[in-house]
Design a protein around this motif. Structure first.
Motif, short mmCIF file in Angstrom:
data_model
loop_
_atom_site.label_atom_id
_atom_site.label_comp_id
_atom_site.label_asym_id
_atom_site.label_seq_id
_atom_site.Cartn_x
_atom_site.Cartn_y
_atom_site.Cartn_z
N ILE A 31 -19.49 14.78 -11.54
CA ILE A 31 -20.13 14.79 -10.39
C ILE A 31 -20.71 13.89 -10.56
CG2 ILE A 31 -20.83 17.31 -10.98
CD1 ILE A 31 -22.91 16.99 -12.58
N PHE A 32 -21.82 13.68 -9.08
CA PHE A 32 -23.02 12.02 -9.19
C PHE A 32 -23.74 12.85 -8.58
CE2 PHE A 32 -22.69 10.78 -5.15
CZ PHE A 32 -21.47 11.72 -3.91
N GLY A 33 -24.60 11.75 -9.15
CA GLY A 33 -26.68 11.87 -8.84
C GLY A 33 -26.97 13.03 -7.46
N LEU A 34 -25.93 11.84 -6.39
CA LEU A 34 -27.10 12.53 -5.39
C LEU A 34 -26.28 13.61 -4.56
CD1 LEU A 34 -28.60 11.27 -3.19
CD2 LEU A 34 -27.20 10.67 -1.62
N SER A 48 -36.38 14.00 -7.60
CA SER A 48 -36.34 13.77 -6.98
C SER A 48 -35.01 12.72 -8.23
CB SER A 48 -37.53 12.59 -7.64
OG SER A 48 -38.20 12.50 -8.35
N PRO A 49 -34.50 11.54 -7.62
CA PRO A 49 -33.82 10.48 -8.55
C PRO A 49 -34.34 10.26 -10.22
CG PRO A 49 -33.42 9.75 -6.05
CD PRO A 49 -34.49 10.61 -5.95
N GLY A 50 -35.61 10.10 -9.68
CA GLY A 50 -36.45 9.79 -10.72
C GLY A 50 -36.55 11.10 -11.67
N THR A 51 -35.94 12.79 -11.81
CA THR A 51 -35.71 12.76 -12.50
C THR A 51 -34.35 13.91 -12.86
OG1 THR A 51 -38.54 14.42 -11.31
CG2 THR A 51 -37.20 15.57 -12.42
N LEU A 52 -33.68 13.12 -12.21
CA LEU A 52 -32.41 13.53 -12.19
C LEU A 52 -31.73 13.22 -13.05
CD1 LEU A 52 -30.03 15.51 -11.55
CD2 LEU A 52 -28.88 14.21 -9.85
N TYR A 53 -31.92 11.38 -13.43
CA TYR A 53 -30.96 10.42 -14.03
C TYR A 53 -30.92 10.03 -15.20
CZ TYR A 53 -28.16 9.20 -9.64
OH TYR A 53 -27.92 8.60 -8.21
#
Ligand SMILES: [Zn+2]
Length: 111
Positions: A31-34, A48-53
């Motif tokens: 899997i990847f982030g987006l 948000s990416p800031g939460t997921l990453y």
């Protein structure tokens, strides 16, 4: 977005669900982030990416995910795949989820 007390309570619960959700998908395929943000959105979680990453990084740091770099469209993309420890952690968590659902709603657990 303002953060109310309820948001915080939900956030605490949902972060656990989200971690399991990510771990599950990482046992199925890299899997990847987006992609994961879109998948979670489909299930009603807006991240948000800031939460997921940081969640992905923490799962990797804990040895539950391993990373793979791949070039996609000329860009380096980081993929995550569940490790054996990740699969075992998911299995153990599913046992707990089953037990909890059975306790709260035995009808639901029987489905
Ligand atoms: Zn999913």
């Amino acid at each position: 977005m303002s953060i109310t007390k309820n948001d915080n309570i939900n956030r605490n619960f949902f972060l656990g669900f989200i971690r399991l959700h990510i771990l599950f998908h990482a046992t199925q395929e890299p899997i990847f982030g987006l992609d994961m943000i879109r998948e979670l959105e489909r299930h009603g979680y807006s991240l948000s990416p800031g939460t997921l990453y940081p969640i992905l990084h923490n799962l990797a740091r804990d040895g539950l995910l391993e990373t793979q770099q791949q070039v996609v469209g000329g860009k380096m993309r980081k993929y995550y795949l569940a490790t054996d420890a990740g699969r075992q952690a998911l299995e153990a968590a599913l046992e707990k989820v089953r037990e909890l659902v059975n306790e709260i709603d035995p009808d639901l657990g029987a489905k």
